[in-house]
Structure formats: structure tokens, C-alpha cells
Write an enzyme that holds these catalytic residues in place. Structure first.
Site, PDB file in Angstrom:
ATOM      1  N   CYS A  75      45.421   7.189  -7.198  1.00  0.00           N
ATOM      2  CA  CYS A  75      46.692   7.617  -7.814  1.00  0.00           C
ATOM      3  C   CYS A  75      46.455   8.359  -9.125  1.00  0.00           C
ATOM      4  CB  CYS A  75      47.631   6.442  -8.051  1.00  0.00           C
ATOM      5  SG  CYS A  75      48.147   5.666  -6.543  1.00  0.00           S
ATOM      6  N   ASP A 120      49.820   2.462 -21.654  1.00  0.00           N
ATOM      7  CA  ASP A 120      49.834   1.875 -20.311  1.00  0.00           C
ATOM      8  C   ASP A 120      48.723   0.823 -20.271  1.00  0.00           C
ATOM      9  OD1 ASP A 120      49.277   1.240 -17.691  1.00  0.00           O
ATOM     10  OD2 ASP A 120      49.174   3.300 -16.962  1.00  0.00           O
ATOM     11  N   GLN A 131      45.697  -2.001 -16.897  1.00  0.00           N
ATOM     12  CA  GLN A 131      44.331  -2.445 -16.622  1.00  0.00           C
ATOM     13  C   GLN A 131      43.720  -3.239 -17.774  1.00  0.00           C
ATOM     14  OE1 GLN A 131      42.976  -2.348 -13.773  1.00  0.00           O
ATOM     15  NE2 GLN A 131      44.129  -0.786 -12.683  1.00  0.00           N
ATOM     16  N   LYS A 177      48.399  -7.494 -11.551  1.00  0.00           N
ATOM     17  CA  LYS A 177      47.024  -7.161 -11.946  1.00  0.00           C
ATOM     18  C   LYS A 177      46.496  -8.167 -12.969  1.00  0.00           C
ATOM     19  CE  LYS A 177      47.803  -2.183 -11.393  1.00  0.00           C
ATOM     20  NZ  LYS A 177      47.050  -1.738 -10.225  1.00  0.00           N
ATOM     21  N   HIS A 220      46.998   7.579 -14.639  1.00  0.00           N
ATOM     22  CA  HIS A 220      47.483   7.179 -13.311  1.00  0.00           C
ATOM     23  C   HIS A 220      48.821   7.899 -13.098  1.00  0.00           C
ATOM     24  CE1 HIS A 220      49.396   4.426 -10.404  1.00  0.00           C
ATOM     25  NE2 HIS A 220      48.191   3.958 -10.138  1.00  0.00           N
TER      26      HIS A 220
HETATM   27  N1  PMP Z   1      48.669   2.401 -14.633  1.00  0.00           N
HETATM   28  C1  PMP Z   1      47.417   2.107 -14.274  1.00  0.00           C
HETATM   29  C2  PMP Z   1      46.297   2.436 -15.207  1.00  0.00           C
HETATM   30  C3  PMP Z   1      47.171   1.483 -13.058  1.00  0.00           C
HETATM   31  O1  PMP Z   1      45.911   1.198 -12.709  1.00  0.00           O
HETATM   32  C4  PMP Z   1      48.255   1.172 -12.213  1.00  0.00           C
HETATM   33  C5  PMP Z   1      48.052   0.493 -10.871  1.00  0.00           C
HETATM   34  N2  PMP Z   1      46.964   0.957 -10.147  1.00  0.00           N
HETATM   35  C6  PMP Z   1      49.544   1.486 -12.627  1.00  0.00           C
HETATM   36  C7  PMP Z   1      49.712   2.099 -13.849  1.00  0.00           C
HETATM   37  C8  PMP Z   1      50.742   1.166 -11.798  1.00  0.00           C
HETATM   38  O2  PMP Z   1      50.929  -0.201 -11.691  1.00  0.00           O
HETATM   39  P1  PMP Z   1      52.027  -0.787 -10.684  1.00  0.00           P
HETATM   40  O3  PMP Z   1      51.721  -0.172  -9.348  1.00  0.00           O
HETATM   41  O4  PMP Z   1      51.778  -2.254 -10.710  1.00  0.00           O
HETATM   42  O5  PMP Z   1      53.354  -0.399 -11.193  1.00  0.00           O
END
Ligand code: PMP
Length: 412
Positions: A369, A205, A208, A231, A128
Site C-alpha cells: 500500500c 502516522d 507502525q 497492529k 502508506h
Molecule cells: N499507516 C501505516 C504506516 C501502515 O503500515 C498502515 C497499515 N499497513 C496504515 C497506515 C493503515 O492502517 P489501517 O489499515 O489499520 O487503517
């Protein structure tokens, strides 16, 4: 139709969520956009509301009982996160606004102090942007090299490829635990071990993963791990960074301001111990209290139970998605999490989402993203993603909706 008896009664879980109760101004939705954000149970909303109503005060500033109570609640939330991740101590948990801020913190603070010109950072092709752009920027700033660990055609990471990428100049391997597009669950403990064998650190990270499976930072032996509250059935504006204490001690502050110094004079500045050193300014106190309640909600069901249930649901979804002609699913099968990015015939993913939305089914479409990954897959995808309150009826509705999408666009 459901063919199996499932280990969780999702309708019982949905009763704990106001979002799924009838509302005069809102259509009732089949919510399959959980990778973007999850809905919130009453217990989280009530914890936050109770905090603002009865316990609001600033933390760590002393002076009165209300402040002491707010501090106690805030630190109890930190303790809860530490326990949730099996950190060695609460001091290894830094509250942030979310995963994005946590990775930026590591890239700015640790990265600028410890990644020098000629050093290497390894990221994967499936990251991401939150775990991509901070490292791109750091590499540019420091004159370091960003190496990309490519995915296999079925959307996995091959550990032999990592072995060839690692060198004595590698300072960090940064990898997503569960891809928000491919649904693949990466072998993060193995990846951390390989990174450590090469003398590098390992960042995971977990945006998820934490709400969907047990995550134990000591078992993974990662150096950094982060997630977002929103999440994981919690509020927005709060997340957590786990880092080994020795690293937090060696790292300079990320932002500076109130609450992070032991002493300041014109001559001398002594930073507080971690985690305070990384929490400049008034933190998100009510949000931390909400996160505490969210983790309680998750553990009231049990993460192993949630993982097993979502696994059953994922198998069911994989089976049923195969029935839709012209549907191309990305990521490995059958071993994967409940995130399904797909293309359907030549129909634009935004059109797929729009037709489904008209049937009150919420999915997401776009590049999620993860633009470099999107380029590898051939463009935007539609994405359905599961949480513990989903059930087979939701998947059945999705499949029916996808047949309808095909009809609307003339594929019959
Ligand atoms: N890493 C992953 C794998 C994600 O799916 C996301 C959110 N879609 C993020 C990072 C970023 O999370 P946040 O927008 O809550 O900071």
C-alpha cells in the site's frame, strides 16, 4: 544461531497467545507479518468476550445500569489511550476504526475547513496510502498543492530537504513515524518543530510505532497522531486519533448523526464538545475495551523493554540477512525498526512468500500500500516484520527458508 542473550524470553510471551498454541486444524506458523497485523493475547480476547457476554449495552444513552457500565468501560478505554500516548486529557482522543479512518477524519474535517486554494500540504515519498490518498484528494478538492518530500537513497528523510519545501503557504506536514516498508524511524519531534517554525501543523502516522517504542505526543509536540488497535495486539475495527484540543474544538464534525449534538431544532444545531463531536453513531464499544486490554498487555512488558528487545532482534536479523546471496534490503541500517523489505535475486516476491509459506513461515509480498515508494524502489518487495513474540529461531528459520527459495529458483 543466537549469539547474544536477549532481554526478553519470547517463548514466555508466546504462551500468552492462543495463536501460538497447537490447534487441530491449523499449522503452527512462524509469524513474521506483524506490520500487517499482530496476533492477540488471551487477555485481549477475554476482555472482548467478557464485554459481549456480560456488559453489552449502548453507551452514553442513559437509562439503565448496564448502559452506565458500558459507558464507563468505553470511557476508561479512552482514558487508557490518553495515558498511553501521554495526551493532556482524554478529550484529545477520538476513537476511530483505525489509522486510515483517523487520517480521513483529519483530511475531511480539518483539511476542508483550513486548507484553501494555493495552500500546501507536505507528505513524504514513503507514506502508506492511508497517509497519501486523503491528502491527494484534499489537494484536488481544495485546489491546494501537494508537495512530496523525497527520500534519500538509503531510505531516510533529510531535514534540509524539508526546510526547502516549507513555505508560508504550508498548512501541514504529514509524516509516518516508522515506515511499513523501509523500517526507518523518522525524527518526528524534529519534523514537527520545523513545521511549527514555518507556521504549519504536523501529523504523525504512528500505525507502525506505538506497539514497538514509547510514543509521547507531548514530547513529539505533534498536532495529530493516530494508530490502529490491530497492529498493537488489539482488535480490528478500533483505532485512535490524538489531536490537540484547540484543533478539535475548531474542526467541524466528520460524520454526523446520533450522539454528537447538544441541541437540535429546525432552527438551531449545537455540536457536542470534542471528542463526542467526532463519534457519530454507536461506537465500537467492545473493540475499545479490547484495545484497553492490548495497551495493558504492551505496558505489562514495557515499551522501552520492547523497543530494546526488538532492536537486539533487528540487529541479529540484519546480520543474518547479509548471509543470503543476492538479497537487497531496503531502508537504513543498522538504525531501524524490525521491518525488512527486500528483493532476492530476480525472484518475484510473491514466489518468495509462497515458498516460505510452504515452510510455515508467514511473510508478506507486494507494494505494501505504498505504490509511489514501490516505484522508487523498483517494484514489489518481500517483507518480514517483527513483534515482541518473535525470536532468533524465527529469524534463523527465515534465513534457512530464503536459502531454500534460492535453490528452488536455481540460484546455487
Ligand atoms: N499507516 C501505516 C504506516 C501502515 O503500515 C498502515 C497499515 N499497513 C496504515 C497506515 C493503515 O492502517 P489501517 O489499515 O489499520 O487503517
Amino acid at each position: 544461531m543466537a549469539t547474544t542473550t536477549f532481554s526478553i524470553d519470547a517463548s514466555e510471551i508466546r504462551r500468552q497467545f492462543p495463536f501460538f498454541q497447537p490447534h487441530p486444524e491449523m499449522r503452527s506458523l512462524i509469524y513474521l507479518d506483524n506490520a500487517a497485523t499482530t496476533q492477540k493475547p488471551y487477555s485481549v480476547i477475554e476482555a472482548v468476550s467478557n464485554f459481549w457476554a456480560h456488559h453489552n449495552a449502548n453507551v452514553h444513552r442513559g437509562g439503565h445500569g448496564a448502559g452506565a457500565k458500558a459507558s464507563e468501560l468505553y470511557e476508561a478505554a479512552r482514558q487508557r489511550v490518553a495515558q498511553f500516548l501521554n495526551a493532556r486529557e482524554p478529550a484529545e482522543i477520538v476513537f476511530t476504526r483505525g489509522t486510515t479512518e483517523a487520517i480521513n477524519l483529519v483530511a475531511s474535517s480539518w483539511g476542508e475547513a483550513f486548507v484553501k486554494a494555493g495552500d500546501e500540504v507536505i507528505i513524504t515519498e514513503m507514506e502508506h496510502h492511508a497517509n497519501l490518498l486523503p491528502w491527494m484528494r484534499l489537494a484536488e478538492k481544495q485546489g491546494a498543492t501537494l508537495k512530496v518530500w523525497r527520500i534519500t537513497d538509503d531510505g531516510r528523510l533529510n531535514l534540509d530537504d524539508l526546510r526547502t519545501l516549507l513555505t508560508e503557504r504550508t498548512r501541514l506536514v504529514a509524516v509516518v513515524h516508522i515506515s511499513n516498508v523501509l523500517g526507518v524511524v523518522n525524527p518526528v519531534a524534529e519534523i514537527c518543530r520545523l513545521a511549527h517554525d514555518a507556521g504549519a501543523l504536523c501529523l504523525v502516522d504512528a500505525a507502525q510505532s506505538v506497539a514497538h517504542m514509547p510514543v509521547d505526543v507531548q514530547a513529539i509536540d505533534c498536532d495529530f497522531l493516530m494508530f490502529s488497535g490491530h497492529k498493537a495486539y488489539g482488535p480490528t475495527g478500533i483505532g485512535a486519533l490524538y489531536a490537540k484540543r484547540s484543533l478539535l474544538e475548531a474542526m467541524p464534525p466528520y460524520q454526523v448523526g446520533g450522539g454528537i449534538v447538544k441541541t437540535v431544532s429546525w432552527e438551531r444545531l449545537v455540536w457536542s464538545e470534542p471528542p463526542a463531536k467526532f463519534e457519530a453513531g454507536t461506537p465500537p464499544i467492545g473493540e475499545a475495551v479490547g484495545l484497553h486490554a492490548a495497551l495493558d498487555f504492551i505496558d505489562s512488558i514495557g515499551r522501552a523493554t520492547i523497543e530494546a528487545y526488538e532492536h537486539e532482534l533487528t540487529r541479529y536479523a540484519l546480520e543474518r540477512l547479509q548471509e543470503v546471496p543476492g538479497l537487497r534490503l531496503f531502508g537504513p541500517t543498522p538504525d531501524r525498526a524490525g521491518i525488512f523489505a527486500f528483493m532476492l535475486e530476480d525472484i518475484h516476491p510473491h514466489d518468495i512468500a509462497t515458498v516460505l509459506d510452504a515452510r510455515d513461515i508467514a511473510i508478506r509480498s507486494g507494494l505494501h500500500c505504498a505504490h509511489p515508494l514501490g516505484a522508487r524502489l523498483g517494484g514489489s518487495t518481500a517483507r518480514a516484520s517483527l513483534a515482541v513474540y518473535n525470536d532468533t529461531a524465527h529469524i534463523d528459520a527465515l534465513i534457512e527458508g530464503l536459502h531454500e527459495v534460492r535453490k528452488v529458483f536455481g540460484y546455487v
